[in-house]
Design an enzyme around this catalytic site. Structure first.
Site: not given
Ligand code: PBG
Length: 332
Positions: A282, A202, A256, A241, A225
């Protein structure tokens, strides 16, 4: 000058591309509804199905409406849902303790969906970001995300989510040792058959913006982050990982975001005999929809091309907010 037949030795790559039927015969990758996981956003209350401005076509559902969405997904043949909650701000605190509430939004939704649609898979996430008052995925103390304390919390959350009926526990916070700790906690509570989907690679990405608005962390999040998510510049690190996650007992690996990281999907698929999932996040959804709304992209073709590319890279399944739309396209 040589003729083209002399140059290619009579090989004409275009022969197989001449007709629709011949293109279908030589096609290497196809998408099926079986490859889709639909991430849905949850909100408190009832009778709520609220559109999200940054994700046109995506709604945030109260539990009763999530049940309806789950029925629709099941009827469309979508194998599984992944749920992400937007809880009241006053329930959020420094450690994200609401993640341990057995009657919290995620767990309520799991119970209700499992009751109404028992044969759809439910994936729940133990990450703390929807539960903290700072929007980070872990316990924050003096500006530092505390790894081991976070791992302890999420391992407990995993058991609570499994008790509610989750089939797969996912962890999207990139803490060290989380997969092993979740496995131990699940087994210790008798949930030996509950699977773990690890967000193995991620990345600290710019493509999560609309998600953060959907779960209500966009305003509160300070800083970034990068001390826990991966650096977008790194690929070998993803292999390390994955090595750890596989050894700790992950059942599936995830990459991701999706599209900018197809090389990581391909490398994980080649190196490990593991199911690899892609998360079309997203920001990727928003980017495509913005292009569609401006008239720059053909919606259906653009969406389906991204899906084909995930399959070509080696993804076994794809988490995408387009899932119901794609299922409808596939059933035409
Ligand atoms: C964090 C989380 C994220 C997404 C899902 N869980 C990223 C974040 O906020 O750092 C992103 C999903 C998306 O953008 O569709 N645990």
């Amino acid at each position: 000058m040589r003729s083209v037949d002399e140059i290619t030795g009579n090989c004409r790559m275009r022969r197989n591309r001449r007709f629709d039927w011949s293109r279908r015969l030589v096609r290497e990758n196809t998408l099926s509804v079986d490859d889709l996981i639909w991430p849905i956003f949850l909100s408190e209350g009832s009778g709520i199905s609220e559109p999200l401005a940054t994700l046109p076509g995506v709604n945030r559902y109260s539990v009763d409406k999530a049940v309806e969405a789950a029925k629709r997904a099941f009827d469309l043949g979508i194998p599984a849902l992944a749920t992400f909650p937007n809880i009241a701000m006053k329930k959020r605190d420094i450690t994200g303790s609401a993640v341990l509430d057995p009657d919290g939004l995620i767990n309520q939704a799991t119970r209700a969906i499992k009751k109404a649609v028992p044969d759809i898979g439910i994936i729940t996430d133990v990450a703390l970001d929807p539960f903290t008052n700072h929007g980070h995925d872990g316990v924050l103390r003096e500006g530092i995300i505390i790894n081991d304390e976070t791992v302890e919390l999420i391992a407990r959350a995993a058991v609570i989510q499994a008790e509610a009926g989750a089939d797969i526990i996912s962890c999207s916070e990139m803490m060290d040792g989380r997969v092993g700790a979740i496995r131990d906690a699940l087994n210790g509570a008798g949930f030996n058959d509950t699977a773990i989907l690890s967000y193995t690679a991620k990345y600290a990405s710019a493509f999560y913006g609309p998600y953060r608005e959907a779960v209500g962390t966009d305003q509160m999040l300070k800083g970034d982050k990068r001390t826990y998510f991966m650096d977008p510049a790194n690929a070998e690190e993803a292999l390390r990982e994955a090595m750890l996650d596989v050894n700790e007992g992950a059942d599936m690996l995830m990459v991701k975001p999706g599209m900018p990281y197809l090389d990581i999907i391909a490398r994980l698929k080649n190196e490990f005999a593991m199911p690899v999932f892609a998360y079309q996040v997203s920001g990727e959804y928003a980017m495509i929809m913005a292009g569609v709304e401006k008239g720059f992209l053909e919606e259906e073709r653009a969406i389906m091309e991204t899906m084909t590319c995930f399959k070509r890279a080696g993804a076994d399944a794809i988490l995408t907010y387009f899932a119901p739309k794609i299922a409808e396209i596939l059933s035409k």
